[in-house]
Every structure is written in C-alpha cells, then in structure tokens.
Design a protein around this motif. Sequence first.
Motif, PDB file in Angstrom:
ATOM      1  N   GLN A   8       0.824  -1.193   0.000  1.00  0.00           N
ATOM      2  CA  GLN A   8       0.000   0.000   0.000  1.00  0.00           C
ATOM      3  C   GLN A   8       0.867   1.255   0.000  1.00  0.00           C
ATOM      4  O   GLN A   8       1.805   1.373   0.785  1.00  0.00           O
ATOM      5  N   LEU A   9       0.523   2.176  -0.914  1.00  0.00           N
ATOM      6  CA  LEU A   9       1.187   3.477  -0.907  1.00  0.00           C
ATOM      7  C   LEU A   9       0.563   4.347   0.169  1.00  0.00           C
ATOM      8  O   LEU A   9      -0.664   4.439   0.279  1.00  0.00           O
ATOM      9  N   THR A  10       1.408   4.987   0.924  1.00  0.00           N
ATOM     10  CA  THR A  10       0.932   5.869   1.991  1.00  0.00           C
ATOM     11  C   THR A  10       1.263   7.331   1.728  1.00  0.00           C
ATOM     12  O   THR A  10       0.865   8.198   2.502  1.00  0.00           O
ATOM     13  N   GLN A  11       2.000   7.601   0.646  1.00  0.00           N
ATOM     14  CA  GLN A  11       2.334   8.981   0.304  1.00  0.00           C
ATOM     15  C   GLN A  11       2.596   9.080  -1.196  1.00  0.00           C
ATOM     16  O   GLN A  11       2.826   8.079  -1.867  1.00  0.00           O
ATOM     17  N   ASN A  12       2.553  10.307  -1.716  1.00  0.00           N
ATOM     18  CA  ASN A  12       2.907  10.533  -3.106  1.00  0.00           C
ATOM     19  C   ASN A  12       4.408  10.316  -3.292  1.00  0.00           C
ATOM     20  O   ASN A  12       5.203  10.552  -2.372  1.00  0.00           O
ATOM     21  N   ASN A  34      -5.154   6.094  -3.902  1.00  0.00           N
ATOM     22  CA  ASN A  34      -5.341   7.391  -4.567  1.00  0.00           C
ATOM     23  C   ASN A  34      -4.127   8.302  -4.463  1.00  0.00           C
ATOM     24  O   ASN A  34      -4.261   9.531  -4.558  1.00  0.00           O
ATOM     25  N   LYS A  35      -2.952   7.721  -4.286  1.00  0.00           N
ATOM     26  CA  LYS A  35      -1.717   8.503  -4.278  1.00  0.00           C
ATOM     27  C   LYS A  35      -1.209   8.689  -5.707  1.00  0.00           C
ATOM     28  O   LYS A  35      -1.671   8.039  -6.647  1.00  0.00           O
ATOM     29  N   LYS A  36      -0.202   9.566  -5.861  1.00  0.00           N
ATOM     30  CA  LYS A  36       0.335   9.902  -7.176  1.00  0.00           C
ATOM     31  C   LYS A  36       1.823   9.567  -7.250  1.00  0.00           C
ATOM     32  O   LYS A  36       2.569   9.804  -6.301  1.00  0.00           O
ATOM     33  N   ILE A  37       2.206   9.023  -8.399  1.00  0.00           N
ATOM     34  CA  ILE A  37       3.614   8.824  -8.715  1.00  0.00           C
ATOM     35  C   ILE A  37       3.922   9.708  -9.919  1.00  0.00           C
ATOM     36  O   ILE A  37       3.324   9.548 -10.986  1.00  0.00           O
ATOM     37  N   LYS A  38       4.846  10.636  -9.741  1.00  0.00           N
ATOM     38  CA  LYS A  38       5.144  11.598 -10.810  1.00  0.00           C
ATOM     39  C   LYS A  38       6.640  11.691 -11.021  1.00  0.00           C
ATOM     40  O   LYS A  38       7.403  11.964 -10.091  1.00  0.00           O
ATOM     41  N   GLY A  39       7.079  11.440 -12.262  1.00  0.00           N
ATOM     42  CA  GLY A  39       8.486  11.565 -12.609  1.00  0.00           C
ATOM     43  C   GLY A  39       8.774  12.889 -13.281  1.00  0.00           C
ATOM     44  O   GLY A  39       8.000  13.852 -13.163  1.00  0.00           O
ATOM     45  N   ASN A  40       9.879  12.931 -14.016  1.00  0.00           N
ATOM     46  CA  ASN A  40      10.230  14.154 -14.748  1.00  0.00           C
ATOM     47  C   ASN A  40      10.578  13.850 -16.199  1.00  0.00           C
ATOM     48  O   ASN A  40      11.375  14.540 -16.824  1.00  0.00           O
ATOM     49  N   ASN A  41       9.969  12.780 -16.745  1.00  0.00           N
ATOM     50  CA  ASN A  41      10.130  12.370 -18.141  1.00  0.00           C
ATOM     51  C   ASN A  41      11.585  12.084 -18.501  1.00  0.00           C
ATOM     52  O   ASN A  41      12.003  12.271 -19.651  1.00  0.00           O
ATOM     53  N   ASN A  56      -0.446 -12.858 -12.005  1.00  0.00           N
ATOM     54  CA  ASN A  56      -1.301 -12.520 -10.864  1.00  0.00           C
ATOM     55  C   ASN A  56      -0.826 -11.258 -10.151  1.00  0.00           C
ATOM     56  O   ASN A  56      -0.358 -11.276  -9.015  1.00  0.00           O
ATOM     57  N   ILE A  57      -0.961 -10.132 -10.865  1.00  0.00           N
ATOM     58  CA  ILE A  57      -0.602  -8.821 -10.332  1.00  0.00           C
ATOM     59  C   ILE A  57      -1.830  -7.922 -10.417  1.00  0.00           C
ATOM     60  O   ILE A  57      -2.457  -7.824 -11.474  1.00  0.00           O
ATOM     61  N   THR A  58      -2.179  -7.278  -9.313  1.00  0.00           N
ATOM     62  CA  THR A  58      -3.282  -6.317  -9.291  1.00  0.00           C
ATOM     63  C   THR A  58      -2.752  -4.955  -8.897  1.00  0.00           C
ATOM     64  O   THR A  58      -2.030  -4.824  -7.904  1.00  0.00           O
ATOM     65  N   ILE A  59      -3.121  -3.942  -9.678  1.00  0.00           N
ATOM     66  CA  ILE A  59      -2.719  -2.558  -9.417  1.00  0.00           C
ATOM     67  C   ILE A  59      -3.991  -1.726  -9.407  1.00  0.00           C
ATOM     68  O   ILE A  59      -4.770  -1.770 -10.366  1.00  0.00           O
ATOM     69  N   GLU A  60      -4.214  -0.960  -8.346  1.00  0.00           N
ATOM     70  CA  GLU A  60      -5.468  -0.223  -8.277  1.00  0.00           C
ATOM     71  C   GLU A  60      -5.313   1.101  -7.535  1.00  0.00           C
ATOM     72  O   GLU A  60      -4.426   1.272  -6.695  1.00  0.00           O
ATOM     73  N   ASN A  61      -6.204   2.039  -7.903  1.00  0.00           N
ATOM     74  CA  ASN A  61      -6.339   3.324  -7.202  1.00  0.00           C
ATOM     75  C   ASN A  61      -5.015   4.082  -7.139  1.00  0.00           C
ATOM     76  O   ASN A  61      -4.497   4.413  -6.072  1.00  0.00           O
ATOM     77  N   LEU A  62      -4.488   4.395  -8.335  1.00  0.00           N
ATOM     78  CA  LEU A  62      -3.165   5.005  -8.433  1.00  0.00           C
ATOM     79  C   LEU A  62      -3.122   5.944  -9.627  1.00  0.00           C
ATOM     80  O   LEU A  62      -3.735   5.664 -10.662  1.00  0.00           O
ATOM     81  N   VAL A  81      -4.306  -7.247 -13.507  1.00  0.00           N
ATOM     82  CA  VAL A  81      -5.480  -6.404 -13.307  1.00  0.00           C
ATOM     83  C   VAL A  81      -5.012  -4.972 -13.061  1.00  0.00           C
ATOM     84  O   VAL A  81      -4.240  -4.711 -12.129  1.00  0.00           O
ATOM     85  N   ILE A  82      -5.489  -4.052 -13.892  1.00  0.00           N
ATOM     86  CA  ILE A  82      -5.238  -2.619 -13.720  1.00  0.00           C
ATOM     87  C   ILE A  82      -6.597  -1.972 -13.563  1.00  0.00           C
ATOM     88  O   ILE A  82      -7.410  -1.973 -14.486  1.00  0.00           O
ATOM     89  N   ARG A  83      -6.863  -1.421 -12.386  1.00  0.00           N
ATOM     90  CA  ARG A  83      -8.211  -0.956 -12.066  1.00  0.00           C
ATOM     91  C   ARG A  83      -8.153   0.383 -11.355  1.00  0.00           C
ATOM     92  O   ARG A  83      -7.352   0.601 -10.451  1.00  0.00           O
ATOM     93  N   ASN A  84      -8.995   1.300 -11.803  1.00  0.00           N
ATOM     94  CA  ASN A  84      -9.093   2.624 -11.163  1.00  0.00           C
ATOM     95  C   ASN A  84      -7.743   3.335 -11.123  1.00  0.00           C
ATOM     96  O   ASN A  84      -7.311   3.829 -10.083  1.00  0.00           O
ATOM     97  N   VAL A  85      -7.077   3.386 -12.271  1.00  0.00           N
ATOM     98  CA  VAL A  85      -5.823   4.123 -12.358  1.00  0.00           C
ATOM     99  C   VAL A  85      -5.978   5.285 -13.334  1.00  0.00           C
ATOM    100  O   VAL A  85      -6.816   5.253 -14.242  1.00  0.00           O
TER     101      VAL A  85
END
Length: 199
Positions: A8-12, A34-41, A56-62, A81-85
Amino acid sequence: NQSGKTYQLTQNLNPLGTSCLNVSVGNVVIKGNNKKIKGNNAPFTFGLFSDLSLSNITIENLSVSNFINGFNFPVGVSQLVIRNVNISNNSLNGVYINTGVNVYIGKSTSSFNGQYGLFLRAVSNSLIQDSAVTSNTPRGIGLISSVNVTLNTNTMCYNPTSDVQCVGGGNHTGTGNIFNTNTSCSSGTNNIQKIGSCP
C-alpha cells in the motif's frame, strides 16, 4: 517484494531521473490509495515496471505521470489487473505490455501520452472496459499482433491518428464504445462496435 503480499502506498512519490516501483514477484496486490507517482520524463524511466515474466498482479487506485511509459511490462505478464488508475503525460505510452494473457484494464483513464494510451502487443484473451483513453498523440489503443481482446463501454476520443488500432492478430470484439476513428478494428475478424461518436 514477497509473493502473496499486499503493498500500500501511503504517500505521493516523486522520483527524479529514475524509475519508481519495480514489481519483481507475482501474486501481489499494489494498492495506490489514490496517491500519485510523478516523474520528470527522464529517459528510460517507468512509473511501475517489471523486467520479469510474472503472473497474478493487481494494481489499483493510483495515478502515474511523467515517465517514458507509465506502466511497463516488456517481457510478458498474465492475470494482470489494472483498475481505477489514472495515467497521463508520459513521453511514450500510458501502459505498455509486450506479450500478455488474461489482462484486465477497467475503470481507468489514459490521456495526454506521447504515443499510445494503451499499447498491447501479443496480448490475448483480455478485456478493456469502462475506461477513457483520450487525447493521446497519435493513437489511443493499439492492439498489435494481439488476439481475442474485448473492448466494452470505453470512451476513446481525440486521438488524432486513430482512436483504436488493430494490426495483425484479430478476433477482437466489443460493444458500447464511443470513438471516431479506428484502424481495421471493425472489419475482417474484428468487430469492435460503437454506440456513438466523440462530440
């Protein structure tokens, strides 16, 4: 990483010049909360990636933005599974998958990416539904040498060259979609249908 765990992500997260989340084992759940991961391209950087063939990988709410590819699976993945991203503003692709089976992408958005919103090469028996793939340059969804991918109730709009592209492979189906342009996705063995056009 440990198989069978939920992470679980706890911070951006704001990695600069480097990739962020490396998935090195299968049978894991990644909850973004609902956290954010932001790079600089920066070159050769990915928001979430794996260099291994996993299942069997699930990624959600990101939210993931400003990498080369937002999600990068170059060597094979199954039961993904990629859900709610929300994936946006990546230099090339929002999601890049090379070789996959039983991939599910749902209730997600991919927009303002520099090549494809969703790029699926050699992917089979998979489902994309209830998602918005918009304003990617030049294409929205690319199904390249893929087979039996279903697209249901998606909005694919404002992708200037093609909202959805089917090259090689085939047997793609779907209903309830909104899009303007498609490349070979409603002919031959493909029958991706739409209920309306983009405004």
